[in-house]
Scaffold this motif. Structure first.
Motif, short mmCIF file in Angstrom:
data_model
loop_
_atom_site.label_atom_id
_atom_site.label_comp_id
_atom_site.label_asym_id
_atom_site.label_seq_id
_atom_site.Cartn_x
_atom_site.Cartn_y
_atom_site.Cartn_z
N LYS A 65 -32.87 20.08 12.14
CA LYS A 65 -32.46 21.09 13.40
C LYS A 65 -33.96 20.93 14.37
CE LYS A 65 -29.09 23.95 11.70
NZ LYS A 65 -28.73 25.59 11.25
N GLY A 66 -33.60 20.84 15.59
CA GLY A 66 -34.54 20.67 16.68
C GLY A 66 -35.13 19.27 16.71
N ARG A 67 -34.90 18.35 15.69
CA ARG A 67 -35.65 17.03 15.87
C ARG A 67 -34.72 15.95 15.82
NH1 ARG A 67 -38.36 15.10 11.59
NH2 ARG A 67 -36.88 16.38 10.09
N PHE A 68 -33.35 16.10 15.11
CA PHE A 68 -32.25 14.83 15.31
C PHE A 68 -31.27 15.43 16.26
CE2 PHE A 68 -33.25 12.83 10.91
CZ PHE A 68 -34.59 12.67 11.16
N THR A 69 -30.71 14.44 17.05
CA THR A 69 -29.45 14.79 17.79
C THR A 69 -28.39 13.78 17.61
OG1 THR A 69 -30.99 15.81 19.43
CG2 THR A 69 -28.73 15.22 20.24
N ILE A 70 -27.39 14.12 17.39
CA ILE A 70 -26.16 13.15 17.34
C ILE A 70 -25.47 13.40 18.52
CG2 ILE A 70 -24.60 14.97 16.04
CD1 ILE A 70 -23.46 12.65 14.50
#
Length: 122
Positions: A65-70
């Motif tokens: 959370k806060g680092r990866f985005t889908i």
């Protein structure tokens, strides 16, 4: 049946970024849940992020959370995983998956990509 092909894995330094892509073929892409799992050799495959077919519901594991985005582009039949602030513990084989159910699990996914390796050096 949806066929998935991942790309974009490779080597990154800690703190760096990588973007994975998953291209899908098949008429059901826009109505299916898309997700990314990862697996370290000898361990279980784990859900990292997922996005509902509408794009309105997104899941991210606490570890990313806060680092990866889908994100997904239904017009291009493609889902993306933007990985920022990478850590050595993100090193794994990453698999794109799809299925009709939410939340996605290893057991309810109906199609898998071949996997792409991400290695993060310290």
């Amino acid at each position: 049946q949806v066929h998935l092909v991942e790309s974009g894995g490779g080597l990154a330094q800690a703190g760096g970024s990588l973007t994975l892509s998953c291209a899908a073929s098949g008429r059901t892409f826009s109505s299916y849940v898309m997700s990314w799992f990862r697996q370290v050799p000898g361990e279980e495959r784990k859900l990292v992020v997922a996005i509902h077919w509408s794009g309105d519901i997104i899941y991210a594991a606490d570890s990313v959370k806060g680092r990866f985005t889908i994100s997904r582009d239904n017009a291009k039949n493609t889902v993306y995983l933007q990985m920022n602030s990478l850590k050595p513990e993100d090193t794994a084989d990453y698999y794109c998956a799809t299925g009709p159910r939410w939340p996605p699990t290893v057991n309810n996914a109906v199609s898998w990509g071949q996997g792409t390796r991400v290695t993060v050096s310290s």
